[in-house]
Design a protein around this motif. Sequence first.
Motif, PDB file in Angstrom:
ATOM      1  N   UNK A  51      40.645   8.252   9.752  1.00 24.99           N
ATOM      2  CA  UNK A  51      40.819   9.582   9.154  1.00 24.99           C
ATOM      3  C   UNK A  51      41.652  10.493  10.058  1.00 24.99           C
ATOM      4  N   UNK A  52      41.480  10.350  11.373  1.00 24.83           N
ATOM      5  CA  UNK A  52      42.227  11.192  12.312  1.00 24.83           C
ATOM      6  C   UNK A  52      43.702  10.825  12.390  1.00 24.83           C
ATOM      7  N   UNK A  57      49.071  13.209   3.475  1.00 27.58           N
ATOM      8  CA  UNK A  57      49.308  12.878   2.071  1.00 27.58           C
ATOM      9  C   UNK A  57      48.491  11.678   1.604  1.00 27.58           C
ATOM     10  N   UNK A  58      48.008  10.856   2.532  1.00 28.55           N
ATOM     11  CA  UNK A  58      47.261   9.644   2.187  1.00 28.55           C
ATOM     12  C   UNK A  58      45.756   9.788   2.412  1.00 28.55           C
ATOM     13  N   UNK A  63      40.022   8.106   1.980  1.00 26.12           N
ATOM     14  CA  UNK A  63      38.596   8.439   1.894  1.00 26.12           C
ATOM     15  C   UNK A  63      37.950   7.800   0.671  1.00 26.12           C
ATOM     16  N   UNK A  64      38.671   7.774  -0.455  1.00 25.13           N
ATOM     17  CA  UNK A  64      38.149   7.131  -1.661  1.00 25.13           C
ATOM     18  C   UNK A  64      37.963   5.636  -1.440  1.00 25.13           C
ATOM     19  N   UNK A  76      40.337  -2.218   7.990  1.00 25.41           N
ATOM     20  CA  UNK A  76      41.556  -1.423   8.188  1.00 25.41           C
ATOM     21  C   UNK A  76      41.731  -1.041   9.655  1.00 25.41           C
ATOM     22  N   UNK A  77      40.643  -0.605  10.288  1.00 23.88           N
ATOM     23  CA  UNK A  77      40.724  -0.206  11.691  1.00 23.88           C
ATOM     24  C   UNK A  77      41.147  -1.350  12.591  1.00 23.88           C
ATOM     25  N   UNK A  78      40.611  -2.539  12.339  1.00 18.97           N
ATOM     26  CA  UNK A  78      40.978  -3.706  13.147  1.00 18.97           C
ATOM     27  C   UNK A  78      42.445  -4.061  12.974  1.00 18.97           C
ATOM     28  N   UNK A  79      42.937  -4.005  11.730  1.00 15.34           N
ATOM     29  CA  UNK A  79      44.349  -4.293  11.482  1.00 15.34           C
ATOM     30  C   UNK A  79      45.237  -3.265  12.174  1.00 15.34           C
ATOM     31  N   UNK A  80      44.832  -2.006  12.140  1.00 14.54           N
ATOM     32  CA  UNK A  80      45.601  -0.937  12.766  1.00 14.54           C
ATOM     33  C   UNK A  80      45.641  -1.110  14.285  1.00 14.54           C
TER      34      UNK A  80
END
Length: 95
Positions: A51-52, A57-58, A63-64, A76-80
């Motif tokens: 989120x940070x 725009x995304x 969040x959804x 998602x966090x691991x991929x990032x």
Amino acid sequence: MAAKTNHNQKNITLSACDNEFTFQVCREDYNKLINRLNPNNKTGPMHNFLVATVEAAHKDKLLALLAAQPGAEVALGSALVEEYTPDLDVVVKKS
């Protein structure tokens, strides 16, 4: 609160569930995540990291997705994190 620096900043776009999300990750964001992760707390720090760093725009779409998909924070966090961190060739030599 002091403004974040953009030291080692990378713009990274991830695609998930037919949505694209662009994140702006810097060393400060990465270090904050790593310092907050512990064996009993992973989803909260990952959620906050995503989120940070997501582009404004995304944010609503992200969040959804996080609310609808169990485990999305970690996936998602691991991929990032994997995309942000360099691929170092580390070898430990025996003494």
